[in-house]
Design a protein around this motif. Sequence first.
Motif, PDB file in Angstrom:
ATOM      1  N   GLY A 276     -24.741  28.053 -77.571  1.00  0.00           N
ATOM      2  CA  GLY A 276     -23.363  28.512 -77.464  1.00  0.00           C
ATOM      3  C   GLY A 276     -23.206  29.971 -77.840  1.00  0.00           C
ATOM      4  N   THR A 277     -23.867  30.366 -78.909  1.00  0.00           N
ATOM      5  CA  THR A 277     -23.785  31.756 -79.340  1.00  0.00           C
ATOM      6  C   THR A 277     -24.449  32.678 -78.329  1.00  0.00           C
ATOM      7  OG1 THR A 277     -23.872  30.958 -81.615  1.00  0.00           O
ATOM      8  CG2 THR A 277     -24.192  33.303 -81.286  1.00  0.00           C
ATOM      9  N   ALA A 278     -25.570  32.242 -77.770  1.00  0.00           N
ATOM     10  CA  ALA A 278     -26.228  33.037 -76.731  1.00  0.00           C
ATOM     11  C   ALA A 278     -25.330  33.153 -75.495  1.00  0.00           C
ATOM     12  CB  ALA A 278     -27.571  32.416 -76.365  1.00  0.00           C
ATOM     13  N   LEU A 279     -24.602  32.094 -75.172  1.00  0.00           N
ATOM     14  CA  LEU A 279     -23.670  32.159 -74.050  1.00  0.00           C
ATOM     15  C   LEU A 279     -22.510  33.114 -74.320  1.00  0.00           C
ATOM     16  CD1 LEU A 279     -23.519  28.466 -72.822  1.00  0.00           C
ATOM     17  CD2 LEU A 279     -24.231  30.458 -71.501  1.00  0.00           C
ATOM     18  N   ILE A 280     -22.082  33.192 -75.559  1.00  0.00           N
ATOM     19  CA  ILE A 280     -21.036  34.170 -75.901  1.00  0.00           C
ATOM     20  C   ILE A 280     -21.572  35.589 -75.712  1.00  0.00           C
ATOM     21  CG2 ILE A 280     -19.672  35.124 -77.808  1.00  0.00           C
ATOM     22  CD1 ILE A 280     -19.239  32.237 -78.738  1.00  0.00           C
ATOM     23  N   GLY A 281     -22.816  35.813 -76.125  1.00  0.00           N
ATOM     24  CA  GLY A 281     -23.444  37.113 -75.883  1.00  0.00           C
ATOM     25  C   GLY A 281     -23.560  37.407 -74.397  1.00  0.00           C
TER      26      GLY A 281
ATOM     27  N   VAL B  79     -28.087  37.769 -83.586  1.00  0.00           N
ATOM     28  CA  VAL B  79     -27.809  36.691 -84.545  1.00  0.00           C
ATOM     29  C   VAL B  79     -28.257  35.348 -83.975  1.00  0.00           C
ATOM     30  CG1 VAL B  79     -25.954  35.409 -85.679  1.00  0.00           C
ATOM     31  CG2 VAL B  79     -25.967  37.898 -85.742  1.00  0.00           C
ATOM     32  N   ALA B  80     -27.948  35.104 -82.709  1.00  0.00           N
ATOM     33  CA  ALA B  80     -28.271  33.812 -82.097  1.00  0.00           C
ATOM     34  C   ALA B  80     -29.770  33.582 -82.019  1.00  0.00           C
ATOM     35  CB  ALA B  80     -27.666  33.733 -80.700  1.00  0.00           C
ATOM     36  N   LEU B  81     -30.524  34.624 -81.809  1.00  0.00           N
ATOM     37  CA  LEU B  81     -31.965  34.460 -81.586  1.00  0.00           C
ATOM     38  C   LEU B  81     -32.802  34.600 -82.846  1.00  0.00           C
ATOM     39  CD1 LEU B  81     -32.212  36.412 -78.223  1.00  0.00           C
ATOM     40  CD2 LEU B  81     -32.083  33.940 -78.566  1.00  0.00           C
ATOM     41  N   THR B  82     -32.233  35.091 -83.937  1.00  0.00           N
ATOM     42  CA  THR B  82     -33.052  35.328 -85.126  1.00  0.00           C
ATOM     43  C   THR B  82     -32.782  34.387 -86.285  1.00  0.00           C
ATOM     44  OG1 THR B  82     -31.501  37.011 -85.904  1.00  0.00           O
ATOM     45  CG2 THR B  82     -33.383  37.763 -84.607  1.00  0.00           C
TER      46      THR B  82
ATOM     47  N   VAL C 127     -17.477  27.395 -71.920  1.00  0.00           N
ATOM     48  CA  VAL C 127     -18.719  26.614 -71.891  1.00  0.00           C
ATOM     49  C   VAL C 127     -19.483  26.815 -73.195  1.00  0.00           C
ATOM     50  CG1 VAL C 127     -20.953  26.365 -70.728  1.00  0.00           C
ATOM     51  CG2 VAL C 127     -18.864  26.615 -69.379  1.00  0.00           C
ATOM     52  N   ALA C 128     -19.482  28.036 -73.707  1.00  0.00           N
ATOM     53  CA  ALA C 128     -20.148  28.324 -74.985  1.00  0.00           C
ATOM     54  C   ALA C 128     -19.501  27.546 -76.122  1.00  0.00           C
ATOM     55  CB  ALA C 128     -20.096  29.822 -75.272  1.00  0.00           C
ATOM     56  N   ALA C 129     -18.182  27.496 -76.138  1.00  0.00           N
ATOM     57  CA  ALA C 129     -17.487  26.745 -77.185  1.00  0.00           C
ATOM     58  C   ALA C 129     -17.824  25.257 -77.096  1.00  0.00           C
ATOM     59  CB  ALA C 129     -15.979  26.946 -77.067  1.00  0.00           C
ATOM     60  N   LEU C 130     -17.920  24.748 -75.893  1.00  0.00           N
ATOM     61  CA  LEU C 130     -18.305  23.346 -75.716  1.00  0.00           C
ATOM     62  C   LEU C 130     -19.698  23.087 -76.280  1.00  0.00           C
ATOM     63  CD1 LEU C 130     -17.637  20.561 -74.472  1.00  0.00           C
ATOM     64  CD2 LEU C 130     -18.749  21.381 -72.393  1.00  0.00           C
ATOM     65  N   ARG C 131     -20.631  23.984 -76.000  1.00  0.00           N
ATOM     66  CA  ARG C 131     -22.001  23.827 -76.523  1.00  0.00           C
ATOM     67  C   ARG C 131     -22.015  23.923 -78.052  1.00  0.00           C
ATOM     68  NH1 ARG C 131     -25.055  20.914 -74.302  1.00  0.00           N
ATOM     69  NH2 ARG C 131     -26.884  21.939 -75.115  1.00  0.00           N
ATOM     70  N   ILE C 132     -21.210  24.797 -78.609  1.00  0.00           N
ATOM     71  CA  ILE C 132     -21.147  24.921 -80.068  1.00  0.00           C
ATOM     72  C   ILE C 132     -20.581  23.646 -80.679  1.00  0.00           C
ATOM     73  CG2 ILE C 132     -20.009  26.145 -81.967  1.00  0.00           C
ATOM     74  CD1 ILE C 132     -20.309  28.707 -80.256  1.00  0.00           C
ATOM     75  N   PHE C 133     -19.533  23.096 -80.087  1.00  0.00           N
ATOM     76  CA  PHE C 133     -18.937  21.862 -80.603  1.00  0.00           C
ATOM     77  C   PHE C 133     -19.864  20.662 -80.449  1.00  0.00           C
ATOM     78  CE2 PHE C 133     -14.695  23.990 -79.805  1.00  0.00           C
ATOM     79  CZ  PHE C 133     -14.504  24.267 -81.141  1.00  0.00           C
ATOM     80  N   GLN C 134     -20.846  20.769 -79.558  1.00  0.00           N
ATOM     81  CA  GLN C 134     -21.846  19.714 -79.393  1.00  0.00           C
ATOM     82  C   GLN C 134     -23.059  19.942 -80.297  1.00  0.00           C
ATOM     83  OE1 GLN C 134     -22.631  19.979 -75.190  1.00  0.00           O
ATOM     84  NE2 GLN C 134     -21.001  18.540 -74.682  1.00  0.00           N
ATOM     85  N   TYR C 135     -22.916  20.832 -81.260  1.00  0.00           N
ATOM     86  CA  TYR C 135     -23.955  21.172 -82.240  1.00  0.00           C
ATOM     87  C   TYR C 135     -25.172  21.842 -81.621  1.00  0.00           C
ATOM     88  CZ  TYR C 135     -21.150  18.551 -85.494  1.00  0.00           C
ATOM     89  OH  TYR C 135     -20.110  18.117 -86.259  1.00  0.00           O
ATOM     90  N   HIS C 136     -25.008  22.492 -80.496  1.00  0.00           N
ATOM     91  CA  HIS C 136     -26.040  23.354 -79.921  1.00  0.00           C
ATOM     92  C   HIS C 136     -25.556  24.791 -80.111  1.00  0.00           C
ATOM     93  CE1 HIS C 136     -28.241  20.028 -78.165  1.00  0.00           C
ATOM     94  NE2 HIS C 136     -27.080  19.527 -77.766  1.00  0.00           N
TER      95      HIS C 136
END
Length: 107
Positions: free
Chosen positions: A47-52, A95-98, A34-43
């Motif tokens: 996506g990075t927060a979901l990986i965390g 990284v995702a939040l800063t 799901v995180a990869a999908l969000r990253i590929f959708q330019y969010h």
Amino acid sequence: MTMTEDRRDLSDRRRKQGRFTQLPFTAVLLVVAVAALRIFQYHWREGTALIGAALLLAAVLRAVLPAAGAGLLAIRGKVVDIVTFTALAAAVLFVALTIIGGPFGSS
């Protein structure tokens, strides 16, 4: 009981045990997908927060489940796995939040 019956019984027990052994790892991979999908959708922040979050989920599952039930989440010793998953989750979430701006915009 013959030797063949013993082998069948052993293989049946392994088959039943192995059926749900990788379920925790599958749950973590589902969150990563799901995180990869969000990253590929330019969010990419989501996506990075979901990986965390997936890494935190891995840490919690590793802490709660015994080594036999953790499946592929059990890589090293229990404490080392938990500390590693938690540290990686903290780094990814930091990284995702800063990070602000950049080539992906601020979405």
